[in-house]
Design a protein around this motif. Structure first.
Motif, mmCIF file in Angstrom:
data_model
loop_
_atom_site.group_PDB
_atom_site.id
_atom_site.type_symbol
_atom_site.label_atom_id
_atom_site.label_comp_id
_atom_site.label_asym_id
_atom_site.label_seq_id
_atom_site.Cartn_x
_atom_site.Cartn_y
_atom_site.Cartn_z
ATOM 1 N N UNK A 252 0.830 -1.205 0.000
ATOM 2 C CA UNK A 252 0.000 0.000 0.000
ATOM 3 C C UNK A 252 0.866 1.257 0.000
ATOM 4 N N UNK A 253 1.904 1.265 0.808
ATOM 5 C CA UNK A 253 2.827 2.398 0.866
ATOM 6 C C UNK A 253 3.518 2.582 -0.483
ATOM 7 N N UNK A 254 3.938 1.459 -1.065
ATOM 8 C CA UNK A 254 4.619 1.523 -2.361
ATOM 9 C C UNK A 254 3.688 2.075 -3.437
ATOM 10 N N UNK A 255 2.452 1.568 -3.459
ATOM 11 C CA UNK A 255 1.489 2.022 -4.461
ATOM 12 C C UNK A 255 1.241 3.522 -4.347
ATOM 13 N N UNK A 256 1.029 4.009 -3.131
ATOM 14 C CA UNK A 256 0.779 5.437 -2.920
ATOM 15 C C UNK A 256 1.998 6.281 -3.301
ATOM 16 N N UNK A 257 3.164 5.768 -2.986
ATOM 17 C CA UNK A 257 4.408 6.486 -3.316
ATOM 18 C C UNK A 257 4.560 6.632 -4.824
ATOM 19 N N UNK A 258 4.327 5.542 -5.558
ATOM 20 C CA UNK A 258 4.511 5.579 -7.000
ATOM 21 C C UNK A 258 3.465 6.444 -7.686
ATOM 22 N N UNK A 259 2.258 6.483 -7.153
ATOM 23 C CA UNK A 259 1.227 7.359 -7.705
ATOM 24 C C UNK A 259 1.702 8.811 -7.681
ATOM 25 N N UNK A 260 2.345 9.192 -6.598
ATOM 26 C CA UNK A 260 2.813 10.571 -6.430
ATOM 27 C C UNK A 260 4.138 10.843 -7.136
ATOM 28 N N UNK A 261 5.013 9.831 -7.231
ATOM 29 C CA UNK A 261 6.402 10.098 -7.641
ATOM 30 C C UNK A 261 6.854 9.431 -8.935
ATOM 31 N N UNK A 262 6.022 8.608 -9.547
ATOM 32 C CA UNK A 262 6.466 7.864 -10.730
ATOM 33 C C UNK A 262 6.897 8.786 -11.862
ATOM 34 N N UNK A 263 6.103 9.805 -12.155
ATOM 35 C CA UNK A 263 6.433 10.721 -13.257
ATOM 36 C C UNK A 263 7.780 11.387 -13.026
ATOM 37 N N UNK A 264 8.040 11.788 -11.797
ATOM 38 C CA UNK A 264 9.310 12.436 -11.457
ATOM 39 C C UNK A 264 10.477 11.462 -11.584
ATOM 40 N N UNK A 265 10.274 10.212 -11.176
ATOM 41 C CA UNK A 265 11.315 9.195 -11.289
ATOM 42 C C UNK A 265 11.676 8.938 -12.746
ATOM 43 N N UNK A 266 10.667 8.852 -13.612
ATOM 44 C CA UNK A 266 10.920 8.601 -15.029
ATOM 45 C C UNK A 266 11.610 9.792 -15.685
ATOM 46 N N UNK A 267 11.291 11.000 -15.214
ATOM 47 C CA UNK A 267 11.982 12.183 -15.728
ATOM 48 C C UNK A 267 13.441 12.172 -15.285
ATOM 49 N N UNK A 268 13.686 11.723 -14.050
ATOM 50 C CA UNK A 268 15.067 11.584 -13.572
ATOM 51 C C UNK A 268 15.836 10.554 -14.379
ATOM 52 N N UNK A 269 15.130 9.523 -14.840
ATOM 53 C CA UNK A 269 15.746 8.517 -15.690
ATOM 54 C C UNK A 269 16.280 9.154 -16.974
ATOM 55 N N UNK A 270 15.475 10.031 -17.580
ATOM 56 C CA UNK A 270 15.901 10.721 -18.806
ATOM 57 C C UNK A 270 17.073 11.652 -18.521
ATOM 58 N N UNK A 271 17.014 12.342 -17.383
ATOM 59 C CA UNK A 271 18.102 13.254 -17.015
ATOM 60 C C UNK A 271 19.397 12.485 -16.787
ATOM 61 N N UNK A 272 19.302 11.315 -16.149
ATOM 62 C CA UNK A 272 20.479 10.493 -15.902
ATOM 63 C C UNK A 272 21.128 10.102 -17.225
ATOM 64 N N UNK A 273 20.315 9.743 -18.206
ATOM 65 C CA UNK A 273 20.833 9.350 -19.518
ATOM 66 C C UNK A 273 21.536 10.531 -20.184
ATOM 67 N N UNK A 274 20.948 11.724 -20.067
ATOM 68 C CA UNK A 274 21.599 12.912 -20.637
ATOM 69 C C UNK A 274 22.941 13.175 -19.956
ATOM 70 N N UNK A 275 22.985 12.971 -18.644
ATOM 71 C CA UNK A 275 24.230 13.165 -17.897
ATOM 72 C C UNK A 275 25.290 12.152 -18.328
ATOM 73 N N UNK A 276 24.842 10.935 -18.618
ATOM 74 C CA UNK A 276 25.767 9.897 -19.095
ATOM 75 C C UNK A 276 26.391 10.323 -20.424
ATOM 76 N N UNK A 277 25.569 10.859 -21.323
ATOM 77 C CA UNK A 277 26.076 11.324 -22.619
ATOM 78 C C UNK A 277 27.132 12.414 -22.436
ATOM 79 N N UNK A 278 26.857 13.365 -21.544
ATOM 80 C CA UNK A 278 27.813 14.450 -21.286
ATOM 81 C C UNK A 278 29.115 13.887 -20.729
ATOM 82 N N UNK A 279 28.994 12.932 -19.814
ATOM 83 C CA UNK A 279 30.180 12.323 -19.209
ATOM 84 C C UNK A 279 31.028 11.607 -20.259
ATOM 85 N N UNK A 280 30.376 10.920 -21.183
ATOM 86 C CA UNK A 280 31.100 10.195 -22.235
ATOM 87 C C UNK A 280 31.879 11.174 -23.105
ATOM 88 N N UNK A 281 31.260 12.285 -23.488
ATOM 89 C CA UNK A 281 31.943 13.270 -24.327
ATOM 90 C C UNK A 281 33.141 13.885 -23.594
#
Length: 218
Positions: free
Chosen positions: A52-81
């Motif tokens: 129940x705690x997990x479900x409520x947490x993901x309802x509130x934070x899933x979109x932000x987590x997925x956006x962080x996923x995209x940001x992490x990938x962009x940071x990886x690209x910068x690091x590689x260059x």
């Protein structure tokens, strides 16, 4: 309140994987973050109802987590260059470039200009093919985890290839002209080959980094 069980942590990781967080290194970071937040929430509410705690947490934070996923990938690209530039400036790679210039001065004039430019411009693509075949073949055959840095370097290969190919296309008429100084072609081809070799070096460095950091997943 006890920490989450292995099964609960695995549940979080599986959930993230099915939510398109494909890369193991990013998923592990997110799993740790979510697990810590869930533990704090369970302690605050004095409950063992993980799901129940997990479900409520993901309802509130899933979109932000997925956006962080995209940001992490962009940071990886910068690091590689950044790492690519550092490797290009290493003495051994500068020496490789100089050696290629000397060899080009000795042998390139005896080779047809157009053929030389075609071979040189396709060199970056040829250099990545063996890596891609081995890497993605291993993923299928041995079910090795996918890592962001390893896969994103293929993106860097393609950018470099397109940049070099665009340069050759823009200056094609000048490069193929009999009046063009051969040093222009020698420098261009030497640059292409040096960058390709450095990209291969960077690939192996990143693979070794992940093998050390994520031994249980490699």
């Amino acid at each position: 309140m006890e920490k989450l069980t292995k099964e609960q942590i695995q549940f979080i990781e599986n959930y993230l994987e099915h939510s398109d967080v494909y890369y193991a290194d990013i998923r592990m970071e997110m799993t740790d973050h979510v697990a810590s937040a869930i533990e704090a929430k369970m302690k605050h509410e004095n409950t063992n109802d993980f799901y129940t705690i997990f479900k409520n947490y993901m309802v509130k934070n899933k979109a932000n987590l997925l956006e962080n996923n995209k940001k992490f990938i962009r940071d990886v690209d910068k690091s590689i260059f950044k790492r690519l530039v550092k490797l290009l400036l290493k003495p051994q790679n500068i020496m490789l470039f100089i050696i290629l210039l000397v060899l080009g001065y000795q042998f390139f004039p005896s080779i047809d200009r157009q053929q030389l430019l075609v071979i040189g411009s396709w060199f970056p693509l040829f250099s990545i093919v063996p890596f891609l075949v081995v890497y993605f073949g291993s993923l299928r055959a041995f079910k090795i985890s996918r890592f962001s840095g390893i896969e994103r370097i293929a993106f860097v290969y393609m950018i470099v290839f397109q940049m070099l190919n665009l340069t050759r296309t823009i200056f094609k008429s000048q490069l193929e002209s009999d009046h063009t100084n051969y040093w222009v072609i020698i420098v261009l081809v030497a640059t292409i080959i040096t960058v390709s070799v450095v990209l291969l070096q960077l690939t192996f460095h990143i693979i070794n980094d992940y093998r050390k950091q994520y031994k249980r997943l490699a």
